[in-house]
Scaffold this motif. Structure first.
Motif, PDB file in Angstrom:
ATOM      1  N   VAL A   9      -0.322 -19.448  -7.021  1.00  0.00           N
ATOM      2  CA  VAL A   9       0.779 -19.012  -7.883  1.00  0.00           C
ATOM      3  C   VAL A   9       0.594 -17.534  -8.231  1.00  0.00           C
ATOM      4  CG1 VAL A   9       1.910 -19.344 -10.123  1.00  0.00           C
ATOM      5  CG2 VAL A   9       1.150 -21.334  -8.806  1.00  0.00           C
ATOM      6  N   PHE A  10      -0.638 -17.160  -8.551  1.00  0.00           N
ATOM      7  CA  PHE A  10      -0.917 -15.760  -8.840  1.00  0.00           C
ATOM      8  C   PHE A  10      -0.546 -14.867  -7.652  1.00  0.00           C
ATOM      9  CE2 PHE A  10      -3.630 -12.102  -8.282  1.00  0.00           C
ATOM     10  CZ  PHE A  10      -3.360 -11.396  -9.441  1.00  0.00           C
ATOM     11  N   LEU A  11      -1.000 -15.257  -6.473  1.00  0.00           N
ATOM     12  CA  LEU A  11      -0.692 -14.452  -5.284  1.00  0.00           C
ATOM     13  C   LEU A  11       0.812 -14.320  -5.074  1.00  0.00           C
ATOM     14  CD1 LEU A  11      -3.401 -15.490  -2.686  1.00  0.00           C
ATOM     15  CD2 LEU A  11      -2.972 -13.213  -3.610  1.00  0.00           C
ATOM     16  N   TRP A  12       1.529 -15.405  -5.252  1.00  0.00           N
ATOM     17  CA  TRP A  12       2.981 -15.347  -5.094  1.00  0.00           C
ATOM     18  C   TRP A  12       3.600 -14.393  -6.117  1.00  0.00           C
ATOM     19  CZ3 TRP A  12       6.878 -16.976  -8.474  1.00  0.00           C
ATOM     20  CH2 TRP A  12       8.174 -16.862  -7.954  1.00  0.00           C
ATOM     21  N   LEU A  13       3.144 -14.479  -7.373  1.00  0.00           N
ATOM     22  CA  LEU A  13       3.685 -13.605  -8.420  1.00  0.00           C
ATOM     23  C   LEU A  13       3.432 -12.128  -8.118  1.00  0.00           C
ATOM     24  CD1 LEU A  13       2.666 -15.629 -11.600  1.00  0.00           C
ATOM     25  CD2 LEU A  13       5.005 -15.188 -10.817  1.00  0.00           C
ATOM     26  N   VAL A  14       2.255 -11.819  -7.615  1.00  0.00           N
ATOM     27  CA  VAL A  14       1.891 -10.429  -7.352  1.00  0.00           C
ATOM     28  C   VAL A  14       2.558  -9.894  -6.089  1.00  0.00           C
ATOM     29  CG1 VAL A  14      -0.052  -8.934  -6.693  1.00  0.00           C
ATOM     30  CG2 VAL A  14      -0.280 -10.474  -8.624  1.00  0.00           C
ATOM     31  N   LEU A  15       2.603 -10.714  -5.044  1.00  0.00           N
ATOM     32  CA  LEU A  15       3.099 -10.227  -3.753  1.00  0.00           C
ATOM     33  C   LEU A  15       4.577 -10.506  -3.516  1.00  0.00           C
ATOM     34  CD1 LEU A  15       0.068 -11.187  -1.508  1.00  0.00           C
ATOM     35  CD2 LEU A  15       0.624  -8.951  -2.508  1.00  0.00           C
ATOM     36  N   GLY A  16       5.092 -11.569  -4.125  1.00  0.00           N
ATOM     37  CA  GLY A  16       6.504 -11.907  -3.929  1.00  0.00           C
ATOM     38  C   GLY A  16       7.392 -11.087  -4.843  1.00  0.00           C
ATOM     39  N   TYR A  62     -10.274 -16.756  -7.594  1.00  0.00           N
ATOM     40  CA  TYR A  62      -9.455 -15.832  -8.395  1.00  0.00           C
ATOM     41  C   TYR A  62      -9.812 -14.388  -8.071  1.00  0.00           C
ATOM     42  CZ  TYR A  62      -6.549 -18.716 -11.331  1.00  0.00           C
ATOM     43  OH  TYR A  62      -5.565 -19.561 -11.773  1.00  0.00           O
ATOM     44  N   ILE A  63     -11.095 -14.097  -7.984  1.00  0.00           N
ATOM     45  CA  ILE A  63     -11.505 -12.732  -7.659  1.00  0.00           C
ATOM     46  C   ILE A  63     -10.957 -12.340  -6.290  1.00  0.00           C
ATOM     47  CG2 ILE A  63     -13.486 -11.275  -7.072  1.00  0.00           C
ATOM     48  CD1 ILE A  63     -14.994 -12.717  -9.374  1.00  0.00           C
ATOM     49  N   LEU A  64     -11.115 -13.224  -5.316  1.00  0.00           N
ATOM     50  CA  LEU A  64     -10.618 -12.916  -3.965  1.00  0.00           C
ATOM     51  C   LEU A  64      -9.097 -12.760  -3.949  1.00  0.00           C
ATOM     52  CD1 LEU A  64     -12.883 -15.239  -1.802  1.00  0.00           C
ATOM     53  CD2 LEU A  64     -12.999 -12.748  -2.010  1.00  0.00           C
ATOM     54  N   PHE A  68      -7.309  -9.307  -3.027  1.00  0.00           N
ATOM     55  CA  PHE A  68      -6.387  -9.282  -1.892  1.00  0.00           C
ATOM     56  C   PHE A  68      -4.995  -8.820  -2.341  1.00  0.00           C
ATOM     57  CE2 PHE A  68      -3.180 -11.402   0.744  1.00  0.00           C
ATOM     58  CZ  PHE A  68      -3.496 -10.850   1.985  1.00  0.00           C
ATOM     59  N   GLY A  69      -4.504  -9.402  -3.424  1.00  0.00           N
ATOM     60  CA  GLY A  69      -3.176  -9.036  -3.924  1.00  0.00           C
ATOM     61  C   GLY A  69      -3.086  -7.576  -4.316  1.00  0.00           C
ATOM     62  N   LEU A  70      -4.111  -7.074  -5.020  1.00  0.00           N
ATOM     63  CA  LEU A  70      -4.089  -5.671  -5.433  1.00  0.00           C
ATOM     64  C   LEU A  70      -4.242  -4.726  -4.248  1.00  0.00           C
ATOM     65  CD1 LEU A  70      -6.124  -5.716  -8.778  1.00  0.00           C
ATOM     66  CD2 LEU A  70      -3.667  -5.977  -8.430  1.00  0.00           C
ATOM     67  N   ALA A  71      -5.019  -5.122  -3.262  1.00  0.00           N
ATOM     68  CA  ALA A  71      -5.152  -4.288  -2.062  1.00  0.00           C
ATOM     69  C   ALA A  71      -3.846  -4.269  -1.276  1.00  0.00           C
ATOM     70  CB  ALA A  71      -6.303  -4.790  -1.190  1.00  0.00           C
ATOM     71  N   VAL A  80     -12.845  -1.789  -1.579  1.00  0.00           N
ATOM     72  CA  VAL A  80     -13.153  -2.724  -2.671  1.00  0.00           C
ATOM     73  C   VAL A  80     -12.826  -4.152  -2.227  1.00  0.00           C
ATOM     74  CG1 VAL A  80     -12.511  -3.443  -5.012  1.00  0.00           C
ATOM     75  CG2 VAL A  80     -12.834  -1.023  -4.498  1.00  0.00           C
ATOM     76  N   ALA A  81     -11.698  -4.296  -1.543  1.00  0.00           N
ATOM     77  CA  ALA A  81     -11.271  -5.619  -1.087  1.00  0.00           C
ATOM     78  C   ALA A  81     -12.210  -6.195  -0.035  1.00  0.00           C
ATOM     79  CB  ALA A  81      -9.847  -5.544  -0.532  1.00  0.00           C
ATOM     80  N   VAL A  82     -12.952  -5.353   0.653  1.00  0.00           N
ATOM     81  CA  VAL A  82     -13.906  -5.819   1.663  1.00  0.00           C
ATOM     82  C   VAL A  82     -15.291  -6.031   1.050  1.00  0.00           C
ATOM     83  CG1 VAL A  82     -15.109  -5.134   3.785  1.00  0.00           C
ATOM     84  CG2 VAL A  82     -12.642  -4.803   3.587  1.00  0.00           C
ATOM     85  N   LEU A  83     -15.688  -5.153   0.137  1.00  0.00           N
ATOM     86  CA  LEU A  83     -17.031  -5.174  -0.424  1.00  0.00           C
ATOM     87  C   LEU A  83     -17.338  -6.464  -1.189  1.00  0.00           C
ATOM     88  CD1 LEU A  83     -19.352  -3.162  -0.385  1.00  0.00           C
ATOM     89  CD2 LEU A  83     -18.545  -2.272  -2.566  1.00  0.00           C
ATOM     90  N   LEU A  84     -16.390  -6.966  -1.945  1.00  0.00           N
ATOM     91  CA  LEU A  84     -16.654  -8.166  -2.757  1.00  0.00           C
ATOM     92  C   LEU A  84     -16.783  -9.428  -1.897  1.00  0.00           C
ATOM     93  CD1 LEU A  84     -14.429  -7.307  -5.818  1.00  0.00           C
ATOM     94  CD2 LEU A  84     -16.915  -7.234  -5.671  1.00  0.00           C
ATOM     95  N   PRO A  85     -15.853  -9.710  -0.988  1.00  0.00           N
ATOM     96  CA  PRO A  85     -16.042 -10.898  -0.141  1.00  0.00           C
ATOM     97  C   PRO A  85     -17.259 -10.791   0.778  1.00  0.00           C
ATOM     98  CG  PRO A  85     -13.771 -10.133  -0.024  1.00  0.00           C
ATOM     99  CD  PRO A  85     -14.552  -9.113  -0.786  1.00  0.00           C
ATOM    100  N   LEU A  86     -17.641  -9.572   1.141  1.00  0.00           N
ATOM    101  CA  LEU A  86     -18.812  -9.380   1.991  1.00  0.00           C
ATOM    102  C   LEU A  86     -20.071  -9.910   1.301  1.00  0.00           C
ATOM    103  CD1 LEU A  86     -19.485  -8.147   4.744  1.00  0.00           C
ATOM    104  CD2 LEU A  86     -19.954  -5.990   3.573  1.00  0.00           C
ATOM    105  N   ARG A  87     -20.181  -9.668   0.010  1.00  0.00           N
ATOM    106  CA  ARG A  87     -21.316 -10.189  -0.757  1.00  0.00           C
ATOM    107  C   ARG A  87     -21.299 -11.705  -0.766  1.00  0.00           C
ATOM    108  NH1 ARG A  87     -21.505 -13.295  -5.697  1.00  0.00           N
ATOM    109  NH2 ARG A  87     -23.213 -12.626  -6.954  1.00  0.00           N
TER     110      ARG A  87
END
Length: 181
Positions: A9-16, A62-64, A68-71, A80-87
């Protein structure tokens, strides 16, 4: 379970519809219910294995999703979007090694919680900072401060977890994982 359902739902709100106010409200509700759920579970001695598993999964999702949405909206840079999931990928790669010693996961420590706390403050502020005016400018400044601290702590915690795995591998004998026959 409701927190997990809020991720798409968050992703839809941010990207839609780019309904940032609703997205921020959803993040706030998620954060408040996360705190309340954990506090009540400990206070009422109603912690469960499922809850201990799902809580960090919901935090990571949620972090991912936020990253992703902000990137995708160009609010944060892609590094930033790559560094966090990489960890997180690094740590997930350590789970099979843990299982050789009879563990399925390491206990969460304070540094990991502090990192998550910083990131869960940073990204809503950065989303709020995607606008004009004094409030947006202040949100940007504080958002990036929390983001840099959060990213640093997130990786520091990840390296400490990796060191704990290394120590376990050196000091414990091979045995079946918890739940294995």
């Amino acid at each position: 379970m409701l927190r997990l359902a809020g991720v798409p739902v968050f992703l839809w709100l941010v990207l839609g519809p780019e309904a940032d106010g609703w997205a921020l409200a959803l993040l706030m509700v998620s954060g408040i219910t996360d705190f309340a759920d954990g506090w009540l579970a400990r206070r009422l001695d109603q912690t469960t294995v499922l809850g201990q598993l799902l809580d960090p999964i919901a935090d990571r999702l949620y972090i991912l999703a936020v990253v992703f949405g902000l990137a995708m909206r160009d609010i944060i840079p892609w590094w930033v979007a790559v560094l966090l999931p990489l960890r997180d990928l690094m740590l997930w790669g350590l789970v099979p090694l843990l299982r050789t010693r009879g563990y399925s996961a390491l206990p969460v420590h304070f540094l990991g919680k502090a990192a998550t706390f910083n990131l869960l403050y940073a990204f809503p502020l950065l989303l709020l900072g995607d606008g004009d005016g004094v409030v947006a400018e202040l949100a940007q400044v504080f958002g990036w401060a929390f983001a840099f601290w959060g990213i640093g702590l997130y990786w520091w915690a990840g390296l400490l977890y990796a060191w704990q795995v290394r120590t376990l591998l050196r000091t414990t004998e091979r045995r079946p994982a918890v739940g294995d026959g």
